[in-house]
Design a protein around this motif. Structure first.
Motif, short mmCIF file in Angstrom:
data_model
loop_
_atom_site.label_atom_id
_atom_site.label_comp_id
_atom_site.label_asym_id
_atom_site.label_seq_id
_atom_site.Cartn_x
_atom_site.Cartn_y
_atom_site.Cartn_z
N ALA A 57 0.85 -1.19 0.00
CA ALA A 57 0.00 0.00 0.00
C ALA A 57 0.89 1.24 0.00
O ALA A 57 1.94 1.25 0.64
N VAL A 58 0.46 2.25 -0.73
CA VAL A 58 1.18 3.52 -0.71
C VAL A 58 0.73 4.27 0.53
O VAL A 58 -0.45 4.53 0.72
N ARG A 59 1.69 4.61 1.36
CA ARG A 59 1.41 5.35 2.59
C ARG A 59 1.53 6.86 2.38
O ARG A 59 0.81 7.65 2.97
N GLU A 60 2.47 7.23 1.53
CA GLU A 60 2.73 8.65 1.31
C GLU A 60 3.22 8.86 -0.12
O GLU A 60 3.95 8.03 -0.65
N PHE A 61 2.80 9.95 -0.72
CA PHE A 61 3.24 10.31 -2.06
C PHE A 61 3.40 11.82 -2.09
O PHE A 61 2.43 12.55 -1.92
N LYS A 62 4.62 12.28 -2.30
CA LYS A 62 4.88 13.72 -2.35
C LYS A 62 5.46 14.07 -3.71
O LYS A 62 6.41 13.43 -4.17
N ILE A 63 4.89 15.08 -4.34
CA ILE A 63 5.35 15.52 -5.65
C ILE A 63 5.57 17.03 -5.61
O ILE A 63 4.71 17.79 -5.14
N ILE A 64 6.73 17.44 -6.12
CA ILE A 64 7.01 18.85 -6.32
C ILE A 64 7.06 19.06 -7.84
O ILE A 64 7.81 18.38 -8.53
N TYR A 65 6.26 20.00 -8.32
CA TYR A 65 6.17 20.25 -9.76
C TYR A 65 7.11 21.39 -10.14
O TYR A 65 7.12 22.44 -9.48
N HIS A 66 7.88 21.19 -11.22
CA HIS A 66 8.84 22.22 -11.65
C HIS A 66 8.47 22.84 -12.99
O HIS A 66 8.54 24.05 -13.14
N ALA A 67 8.14 22.01 -13.97
CA ALA A 67 7.83 22.50 -15.32
C ALA A 67 6.72 21.63 -15.89
O ALA A 67 6.79 20.40 -15.79
N GLY A 85 13.18 -0.21 4.92
CA GLY A 85 13.12 -0.58 6.32
C GLY A 85 12.56 -1.99 6.50
O GLY A 85 12.54 -2.78 5.56
N ASN A 86 12.10 -2.28 7.68
CA ASN A 86 11.56 -3.61 7.98
C ASN A 86 10.26 -3.88 7.23
O ASN A 86 10.08 -4.93 6.63
N THR A 87 9.34 -2.88 7.24
CA THR A 87 8.03 -3.07 6.62
C THR A 87 7.71 -2.04 5.53
O THR A 87 6.67 -2.13 4.89
N SER A 88 8.57 -1.05 5.34
CA SER A 88 8.28 -0.02 4.34
C SER A 88 9.53 0.35 3.55
O SER A 88 10.65 0.16 4.02
#
Length: 138
Positions: A57-67, A85-88
């Protein structure tokens, strides 16, 4: 090691101005990462997957847009693993122009391995750790 994967931006990925919709950047990253893992033998179906770790499962998704990406065509997703890590696991990524000269977006994505019976975090198998080792940033 950093992996580079070409992915297609389709006409229906564009907004009314002909620009890639912001939500579609995550989809491009997902397509690139999924293609890598499919080549390693991972499959959604536990009966055919080389790995027992099939519930992620995706726990976190961070995107910074530049162009902005304008129009349909090919782009390249560069990705690697910053940490496992152990579980992620934490993937870093950049969405690049086809010639790799423009960084359109960058960010990170955190996956959690889940136990299929309880849907609680569980340790990654040694087999998937070995396959992921080629993506670990040095």
């Amino acid at each position: 090691m950093t992996e580079f994967r070409p992915v297609q931006v389709h006409f229906d990925d564009l907004d009314a101005m002909g620009v890639l919709h912001n939500s579609r950047y995550a989809l491009l990253v997902e397509r690139a990462v999924a293609a890598f893992w499919a080549e390693q033998g991972w499959a959604f179906d536990p009966a055919v997957s080389k790995f027992k770790d099939v519930f992620m499962a995706v726990r976190e998704f961070k995107i910074i847009y530049h162009a902005p990406i304008i129009g349909a065509g090919e782009v390249v997703v560069e990705f690697w693993m910053d940490r496992m890590g152990n579980t992620s696991g934490v993937y870093g990524f950049r969405v690049l122009s086809a010639d790799r000269g423009v960084v359109h977006a960058e960010g990170h994505r955190v996956n959690v391995n889940l136990d299929p019976a309880t849907f609680r975090p569980t340790a990654f198998s040694p087999e998937i750790r070995q396959a992921a080792s080629v993506l670990l940033a040095s």
